[in-house]
Structures are given as C-alpha cells and as structure tokens.
Design a protein around this motif. Structure first.
Motif, PDB file in Angstrom:
ATOM      1  N   ALA A  40       0.841  -1.189   0.000  1.00 38.33           N
ATOM      2  CA  ALA A  40       0.000   0.000   0.000  1.00 38.33           C
ATOM      3  C   ALA A  40       0.880   1.244   0.000  1.00 38.33           C
ATOM      4  O   ALA A  40       1.862   1.334   0.717  1.00 38.33           O
ATOM      5  N   ALA A  41       0.554   2.217  -0.843  1.00 33.82           N
ATOM      6  CA  ALA A  41       1.357   3.435  -0.960  1.00 33.82           C
ATOM      7  C   ALA A  41       1.319   4.212   0.339  1.00 33.82           C
ATOM      8  O   ALA A  41       0.274   4.340   0.977  1.00 33.82           O
ATOM      9  N   ALA A  42       2.495   4.707   0.747  1.00 37.32           N
ATOM     10  CA  ALA A  42       2.573   5.511   1.954  1.00 37.32           C
ATOM     11  C   ALA A  42       1.829   6.822   1.735  1.00 37.32           C
ATOM     12  O   ALA A  42       1.808   7.369   0.634  1.00 37.32           O
ATOM     13  N   LYS A  43       1.257   7.337   2.792  1.00 39.86           N
ATOM     14  CA  LYS A  43       0.520   8.588   2.698  1.00 39.86           C
ATOM     15  C   LYS A  43       1.489   9.740   2.462  1.00 39.86           C
ATOM     16  O   LYS A  43       2.483   9.870   3.152  1.00 39.86           O
ATOM     17  N   VAL A  44       1.201  10.564   1.471  1.00 41.26           N
ATOM     18  CA  VAL A  44       2.037  11.714   1.154  1.00 41.26           C
ATOM     19  C   VAL A  44       1.299  12.981   1.570  1.00 41.26           C
ATOM     20  O   VAL A  44       0.154  13.204   1.188  1.00 41.26           O
ATOM     21  N   THR A  45       1.957  13.810   2.382  1.00 39.77           N
ATOM     22  CA  THR A  45       1.375  15.058   2.858  1.00 39.77           C
ATOM     23  C   THR A  45       1.821  16.207   1.960  1.00 39.77           C
ATOM     24  O   THR A  45       3.008  16.384   1.710  1.00 39.77           O
ATOM     25  N   VAL A  46       0.864  16.971   1.474  1.00 38.90           N
ATOM     26  CA  VAL A  46       1.166  18.123   0.634  1.00 38.90           C
ATOM     27  C   VAL A  46       1.509  19.309   1.517  1.00 38.90           C
ATOM     28  O   VAL A  46       0.776  19.636   2.456  1.00 38.90           O
ATOM     29  N   LEU A  47       2.640  19.940   1.244  1.00 37.98           N
ATOM     30  CA  LEU A  47       3.070  21.114   1.999  1.00 37.98           C
ATOM     31  C   LEU A  47       2.881  22.367   1.154  1.00 37.98           C
ATOM     32  O   LEU A  47       3.277  22.416  -0.010  1.00 37.98           O
ATOM     33  N   LYS A  48       2.277  23.371   1.746  1.00 35.58           N
ATOM     34  CA  LYS A  48       2.120  24.665   1.088  1.00 35.58           C
ATOM     35  C   LYS A  48       3.354  25.511   1.404  1.00 35.58           C
ATOM     36  O   LYS A  48       3.630  25.802   2.563  1.00 35.58           O
ATOM     37  N   VAL A  49       4.084  25.878   0.358  1.00 41.79           N
ATOM     38  CA  VAL A  49       5.359  26.559   0.528  1.00 41.79           C
ATOM     39  C   VAL A  49       5.292  27.970  -0.044  1.00 41.79           C
ATOM     40  O   VAL A  49       4.923  28.158  -1.206  1.00 41.79           O
ATOM     41  N   ALA A  50       5.655  28.965   0.782  1.00 45.33           N
ATOM     42  CA  ALA A  50       5.706  30.347   0.321  1.00 45.33           C
ATOM     43  C   ALA A  50       7.089  30.621  -0.253  1.00 45.33           C
ATOM     44  O   ALA A  50       8.103  30.347   0.387  1.00 45.33           O
ATOM     45  N   ARG A  51       7.129  31.144  -1.478  1.00 48.14           N
ATOM     46  CA  ARG A  51       8.403  31.431  -2.130  1.00 48.14           C
ATOM     47  C   ARG A  51       8.417  32.881  -2.612  1.00 48.14           C
ATOM     48  O   ARG A  51       7.425  33.388  -3.121  1.00 48.14           O
ATOM     49  N   ASN A  52       9.557  33.530  -2.445  1.00 49.41           N
ATOM     50  CA  ASN A  52       9.676  34.953  -2.761  1.00 49.41           C
ATOM     51  C   ASN A  52       9.470  35.204  -4.255  1.00 49.41           C
ATOM     52  O   ASN A  52      10.137  34.621  -5.096  1.00 49.41           O
ATOM     53  N   ALA A  53       8.548  36.121  -4.570  1.00 49.48           N
ATOM     54  CA  ALA A  53       8.262  36.436  -5.964  1.00 49.48           C
ATOM     55  C   ALA A  53       9.261  37.428  -6.546  1.00 49.48           C
ATOM     56  O   ALA A  53       9.374  37.562  -7.767  1.00 49.48           O
ATOM     57  N   VAL A  54       9.989  38.130  -5.668  1.00 47.81           N
ATOM     58  CA  VAL A  54      10.958  39.129  -6.129  1.00 47.81           C
ATOM     59  C   VAL A  54      12.307  38.451  -6.344  1.00 47.81           C
ATOM     60  O   VAL A  54      12.846  37.828  -5.430  1.00 47.81           O
ATOM     61  N   PRO A  55      12.888  38.548  -7.536  1.00 45.14           N
ATOM     62  CA  PRO A  55      14.193  37.908  -7.781  1.00 45.14           C
ATOM     63  C   PRO A  55      15.244  38.401  -6.796  1.00 45.14           C
ATOM     64  O   PRO A  55      15.365  39.595  -6.539  1.00 45.14           O
ATOM     65  N   ASN A  56      15.982  37.467  -6.220  1.00 41.94           N
ATOM     66  CA  ASN A  56      17.020  37.807  -5.259  1.00 41.94           C
ATOM     67  C   ASN A  56      18.209  36.888  -5.488  1.00 41.94           C
ATOM     68  O   ASN A  56      18.525  36.035  -4.669  1.00 41.94           O
ATOM     69  N   PRO A  57      18.875  37.057  -6.628  1.00 46.84           N
ATOM     70  CA  PRO A  57      19.999  36.176  -6.944  1.00 46.84           C
ATOM     71  C   PRO A  57      21.154  36.398  -5.973  1.00 46.84           C
ATOM     72  O   PRO A  57      21.330  37.506  -5.456  1.00 46.84           O
TER      73      PRO A  57
END
Length: 287
Positions: A40-57
């Motif tokens: 049986a496939a292990a349960k996978v939890t979806v994580l909501k990730v905030a990522r910066n929209a402003v480029p910051n190389p």
C-alpha cells in the motif's frame, strides 16, 4: 474404513490449501499485499510553501527558460527528493506576505534566507540547522579608504534599512554596545538594492550594508564606481515554519544536517557563491 479415511484426508488437505490460497499474501516486509504485488502506498502530505516572488539572486531568480533557479531553490529541491512523505506545492508571493502567510497557517513554511531575531522567534518556528549563510559586506565608493570594518562606520551614515530586514539586527545590536558613538542608520518602509547603491555612489550615504552576492548582481547591471570595503558578518540563514509544524521542522533538520555532512550544501555554496560558506569567515578573503 481405510478408503473412507483416505478420502477424508484428501478432502481436508484440499480445504487447507484453498484456505491458504485465499488469505492475503505478504511482501518481504511482512505487510499485507494489495493484490497487485505492491505494498500500500505511503501517505504523502502536501506542503504549502511560500516562495519569494521578487528575484534575489543568487538565492532565487528566474533563468533564461523562466524557471526558478538559485541556492535556496536547489536546497528545496533536495529536501523534496529526500522527504518522500511530503510533496511541495509552491506559491510565489511578496516577502511580507510570506511572513504573514506562515504565521496564519496558510503556508507550512518559507525559505528566503531568513535571519533569526527575538521578534520572529515569538511568531514562527525556526529550524535548528542552518541551511546556508549570508556573507555581508560594506559597500563604499571606489575612492574611499577610511572604511575597513564595522567600527569605522561609527558616526557615519549607512543607507536606510527596512525594519524587517535581517541585517537591521546587526546594526541594532552593534549600536546597543556602542551607544556613545553609534552607526547612523535610518529606518525606511521599502527600499531597493539599486536605490541603495546609487545613494552611496552619489555620496549621500557613506556605505551600504548588504549581502555580498546581491551587490555583485546589482552592480553588474548598474556599473557604479563602488567596491566591497570589508566582509562584516557571515549570518546563518534558516527555514521559517508555522508554529504548529514541529515534526516537519525536525525532519528538515535531519535532512539538512545530512546534506551538510555529505558535502552537498558546501558544493552548492561553491556553485552559487564561488566560496564555501560553511567555512569560518576568516577563511573567506577579499579578492
């Protein structure tokens, strides 16, 4: 009687075999099979990730193919690969919205080379293992030879800084210890790196305290007569979690520690910063 007994034995054997054949088979782990030969496939939890929209190389930016790239972006990919129980789903938003979203629980975590300070620790859960460092330096005009360390900025003016930026803490802490002759640093709601370097080039301010690679990238475009006067600090950077995500933070720490120890993150640092940030600051020399 013997014939009857023999028939009874055969029937009993057939029934036993039938019963065995109808029971669930098991894989090598001892877990019941789903019937298709797979566990049986292990349960996978979806994580909501905030990522910066402003480029910051070089921490995060869009490449020529309009794909996200950079040190933090690659670090998150490594985490996603090594944490099969989770699936990362990203949303690119403004820096301040990232903080609000993580605090409210809209996002599980954010990674944007955050520094630690008491105000943030009151609102967020931080990882215990830093995933990298920010090498910070003083930027001055090419003809300035009077600034070689942070002490040389006492009584002089830094470019204005947003109270939310991590480097503001460096200045605040320094001024607490040197209240009699502090560094002059005004607060400002919002300011761009381009504005800051232009102010220094014009002579309006004495220096700009910033991440070294951010300056390199900005001035590669503007080509102003500026230089790095001194490396000031090597600040650890952290993943910032919603307060309820203690188990998630613990798993991140396990993987991050392994990525440092096996040389993966030091190599990634060399790729994006041209230096191993995991070495002591004194081993990082000005070119």
């Amino acid at each position: 009687m013997k014939k009857i007994s023999l028939v009874a034995i055969i029937l009993a054997s057939v029934m036993a075999l039938t019963a065995c054949g109808s029971s669930p088979s098991k894989d090598n782990s001892g877990a019941p099979s789903t019937g298709g030969g797979e566990t049986a496939a292990a349960k996978v939890t979806v994580l909501k990730v905030a990522r910066n929209a402003v480029p910051n190389p070089p921490f995060s930016y869009s490449n020529d193919k309009n794909e996200m790239e950079g040190y933090t972006v690659e670090y998150l990919k490594l985490l996603d690969e090594r944490l099969p129980e989770y699936k990362f789903e990203y949303e690119q938003i403004a820096r301040e919205a990232m903080l609000v979203g993580v605090e409210s629980g809209k996002y599980d975590f954010a990674a944007n080379f955050y520094y630690r300070n008491p105000e943030r620790e009151a609102k967020y859960l931080f990882s215990n293992v830093e995933y990298g460092y920010s090498l910070n330096s003083l930027i001055v005009k090419n003809d300035r030879n009077d600034i070689h360390r942070l002490d040389d900025m006492r009584g002089k003016k830094l470019t204005p800084m947003s109270p939310s930026t991590g480097l503001r803490t460096v200045v605040v802490d320094y001024n607490k210890k040197n209240a009699g002759n502090p560094i002059i640093a005004e607060d400002i709601d919002a300011v761009t790196d381009a504005e800051s370097v232009q102010w220094v080039a014009s002579g309006k301010y004495d220096a700009f305290l910033t991440n070294t690679t951010v300056f390199d990238n900005v001035n590669a475009q503007l080509k102003l007569p500026l230089k790095i006067a001194a490396y000031i600090t090597k600040e650890p950077i952290w993943v910032l979690f919603n307060k309820e995500k203690k188990d998630l933070a613990a798993r991140f720490d396990e993987v991050t520690k392994a990525l440092v120890e096996d040389g993966t993150l030091p190599a990634l640092s060399e790729k994006y910063f041209k230096v191993n940030m995991f070495k002591p600051l004194e081993d990082v020399k000005l070119n």
